[in-house]
Design an enzyme around this catalytic site. Structure first.
Site, mmCIF file in Angstrom:
data_model
loop_
_atom_site.group_PDB
_atom_site.id
_atom_site.type_symbol
_atom_site.label_atom_id
_atom_site.label_comp_id
_atom_site.label_asym_id
_atom_site.label_seq_id
_atom_site.Cartn_x
_atom_site.Cartn_y
_atom_site.Cartn_z
ATOM 1 N N LEU A 65 0.822 -1.209 0.000
ATOM 2 C CA LEU A 65 0.000 0.000 0.000
ATOM 3 C C LEU A 65 0.858 1.262 0.000
ATOM 4 O O LEU A 65 0.342 2.363 -0.148
ATOM 5 C CB LEU A 65 -0.934 0.002 1.210
ATOM 6 C CG LEU A 65 -1.904 -1.190 1.300
ATOM 7 C CD1 LEU A 65 -2.716 -1.124 2.586
ATOM 8 C CD2 LEU A 65 -2.821 -1.235 0.088
ATOM 9 N N ARG A 66 2.165 1.099 0.191
ATOM 10 C CA ARG A 66 3.158 2.172 0.140
ATOM 11 C C ARG A 66 2.994 3.212 1.246
ATOM 12 O O ARG A 66 3.567 4.298 1.156
ATOM 13 C CB ARG A 66 3.146 2.860 -1.228
ATOM 14 C CG ARG A 66 3.500 1.952 -2.387
ATOM 15 C CD ARG A 66 4.772 1.180 -2.147
ATOM 16 N NE ARG A 66 5.250 0.486 -3.350
ATOM 17 C CZ ARG A 66 6.159 -0.474 -3.336
ATOM 18 N NH1 ARG A 66 6.661 -0.878 -2.169
ATOM 19 N NH2 ARG A 66 6.567 -1.049 -4.445
ATOM 20 N N ASP A 307 0.603 -9.787 -5.707
ATOM 21 C CA ASP A 307 1.930 -9.241 -5.412
ATOM 22 C C ASP A 307 2.012 -7.810 -5.931
ATOM 23 O O ASP A 307 2.965 -7.415 -6.615
ATOM 24 C CB ASP A 307 3.036 -10.109 -6.018
ATOM 25 C CG ASP A 307 4.412 -9.787 -5.428
ATOM 26 O OD1 ASP A 307 4.455 -9.212 -4.313
ATOM 27 O OD2 ASP A 307 5.433 -10.079 -6.071
ATOM 28 N N HIS A 311 4.655 1.648 -8.183
ATOM 29 C CA HIS A 311 5.859 2.476 -8.191
ATOM 30 C C HIS A 311 5.565 3.802 -8.872
ATOM 31 O O HIS A 311 4.669 3.899 -9.728
ATOM 32 C CB HIS A 311 6.991 1.781 -8.952
ATOM 33 C CG HIS A 311 7.652 0.675 -8.195
ATOM 34 N ND1 HIS A 311 8.330 0.872 -7.013
ATOM 35 C CD2 HIS A 311 7.757 -0.664 -8.458
ATOM 36 C CE1 HIS A 311 8.802 -0.279 -6.570
ATOM 37 N NE2 HIS A 311 8.467 -1.229 -7.429
#
Length: 434
Positions: A65-66, A307, A311
Site C-alpha cells: 500500500l506504500r 503481489d 511504483h
C-alpha cells in the site's frame, strides 16, 4: 447497513461447493440466505447479476500500500480503492513499509489509516526481525497482540540459518504463521532476470532457479525440525514446486502461493528496455510456468496473489537492472485468473478458490465464503466483459504494468465489503462483451 438482494447471478462459492443460479440476501452487513428465495425479505437495494458471477470477495496475500513511508508511489487511500475495483475485500500487507512493521505502533498506524480510508480489512504481517535487518528477532508476541496475523521478512535476507531456526521456534510457540520468500541472496546477487538465454542475449545479470529452491529446501528442513507453520510466498520455479509437493506428501504443514503474472509471463516476454517486466522473483522459463500452472491445478500451490507493488515514474526509469522491481497488479488480477480457466484442468471454482477460501484458510481469516451469518464480502463480475487496460480507468497510483493497451476479458462490476456497496463499475455497452 441496507438490506440488499443480489438476484439472477451464477453463485460460485468454492468453500461450500456452490455453483448455481440464484439469489444472495444481505442484511445488517451479514449474509442471511444463499440461493433459496426469501419471500418476506424487503430489499432496500436490488442488484441484477444476470450473466454475471457472484462469489466471495477476494483475499490477497501480498499487497503493498506504500504507506507509511513511500507515499510518492501510492497510499492506503489510492491502493484500497484499486483493491475494491479488483474485487479484493481483504488484503495482507507485507512488513516492508518505512518504518517496517516491527512495533505495535506501526500496526496501529496502519489500522487507523485503513479505517479512515473506509477499508478496515487490512491485515498486517509483522516483521520477523527488527528493522528487517535479518539479525535480531522482533517481538513477535507483541506484534500478534497488536493484530498481526503472521510474520515474515518480506524480501529482506536473514543473516544465517540459526536466526531462521530461532525465528521459527519463536513463531511456532505463539502459533504464528511464518511467511517465507525463498531467496538465497548470495546466489541471486544483483540479478534482475532469470539466468538463461534471454538474460544472456540482453546482457542482464541472471538469477538462477537454485537461489529460490535452495533457500526453500533449507526452510523445509527447519520447518520439520521446529514444527513451524510455513507459507511460501510467490514461488516461481519448477524445483520449488517439486519440493513443496514432496513436503506436503510427507505431511509437513506448509502452503504456497504464486503471483498471477508468474502464471502468464515468462522470460521470453521480457522487453529489455521496458522495466515493467522487472519483477522479483524474475520471470522464469516456459517449463517453470507450466509447472506452476500444474501445481495450481493439483493443489500443490494453494493460492494466487497479485503481489501488487505500485511504483512512481522515477522508480522505473533507467536501465533495466537499475530500476525497482514489481508491478501494479491488483486491477488485472481477476481477468488474468479467469484466463487460466479451462486450461491445465483449472475450472472456475478452483481458480476462485485460489483467490477466496484458500488464502483465507491459510491466514486464519473468517473470509472467502458465502456462508449464512458470514460478513457480506462479495464480488460480482462479468466474465465476458472485454476491456482495455488504459490510464483513465486505472485507480492505482502505480502505473507500472506490462499490460498497458492490452484487451482483457472479465471485470468486476460490484464489490460489497461488510454489506456495503464499496465499488460499482459504470455499466459498459453491450458491445463490450466477448
Amino acid at each position: 447497513m441496507s438490506r440488499i438482494k443480489i438476484e439472477n447471478g451464477r453463485i460460485v462459492d468454492p468453500a461450500n461447493g456452490i455453483d448455481a443460479i440464484g439469489s444472495l440476501y444481505i442484511s445488517g452487513g451479514k449474509i442471511v440466505a444463499v440461493g433459496a428465495a426469501l419471500a418476506d425479505f424487503d430489499a432496500e437495494q436490488t442488484i441484477d447479476a444476470a450473466g454475471q458471477v457472484v462469489c466471495p470477495g477476494f483475499v490477497d496475500l501480498s499487497v503493498r500500500l506504500r504507506e507509511p513511508g513511500q507515499t510518492q508511489k501510492g497510499n492506503i487511500q489510492s491502493e484500497t480503492r484499486a483493491a475494491l475495483a479488483a474485487g479484493v475485500t481483504s488484503l495482507c500487507l507485507p512488513p516492508d513499509t518505512k518504518p517496517c512493521i516491527d512495533t505495535p505502533a506501526v500496526v496501529e498506524y496502519i489500522k487507523d489509516k485503513a479505517e479512515q480510508a473506509g477499508y478496515s480489512q487490512v491485515y498486517s504481517i509483522g516483521a520477523l526481525t527488527q528493522r528487517l535487518d535479518g539479525n535480531e528477532l522482533s517481538t513477535m508476541f507483541a506484534l500478534k497482540q497488536a493484530g498481526c496475523i503472521a510474520v515474515g521478512n518480506a524480501s529482506a535476507p536473514l543473516g544465517n540459518l540459526l536466526i531462521l531456526r530461532r525465528a521459527m521456534e519463536y513463531a511456532s510457540s505463539h502459533d504464528l504463521l511464518l511467511m517465507f520468500r525463498a531467496n538465497e541472496a548470495s546466489l541471486s546477487g544483483k540479478g534482475c532476470a532469470h539466468e538463461g538465454a534471454v538474460a544472456s542475449r540482453y546482457g542482464l545479470p541472471g538469477i538462477p532457479e537454485a537461489a529460490e529452491s535452495i533457500a526453500l529446501a533449507q526452510c523445509l528442513e527447519l520447518a520439520e525440525l521446529t514444527g513451524c507453520r510455513v507459507h511460501f510466498s510467490q514461488i516461481s520455479c519448477k524445483q520449488s514446486v517439486i519440493k513443496i509437493q514432496q513436503a506436503k506428501k510427507y505431511g509437513l504443514n506448509v502452503t504456497a502461493d504464486v503471483a498471477i503474472h508468474q502464471l502468464h509471463l515468462t522470460e521470453n516476454d521480457i522487453e529489455p528496455f521496458d522495466s515493467n517486466y522487472h519483477v522479483m522473483p524474475p520471470l522464469r522459463a516456459t517449463i517453470d510456468r507450466q509447472y506452476l500452472r500444474e501445481a495450481l491445478a493439483n493443489g500443490t500451490v494453494d493460492a494466487i496473489c497479485s503481489d501488487h507493488q505500485p511504483h512512481d515514474l522515477d522508480a522505473k526509469l533507467g536501465a533495466f537492472p537499475e530500476t525497482e522491481s514489481g508491478v501494479a497488479a491488483l486491477e488485472t488480477l481477476l481477468p488474468l485468473t479467469l484466463a487460466l480457466t479451462g486450461q491445465h484442468r483449472i475450472g472456475l471454482a478452483q481458480a476462485l478458490a485460489g483467490l477466496t477460501c484458500n488464502p483465507a484458510r491459510i491466514m486464519g481469516l473468517a473470509a472467502g465464503k458465502l456462508a449464512i451469518g458470514a460478513n457480506a464480502d462479495v464480488c460480482i463480475f462479468d466474465p465476458a466483459l472485454v476491456w482495455r487496460v488504459e490510464r483513465p480507468a486505472w485507480l492505482s497510483a502505480g502505473c507500472n504494468t506490462p499490460y498497458w493497451g492490452r484487451e482483457l476479458i472479465g471485470r468486476v462490476t460490484h464489490t460489497l465489503q461488510g454489506g456495503r456497496v464499496a465499488y460499482r463499475l459504470q455499466q459498459p455497452a453491450a458491445t463490450d462483451r466477448a
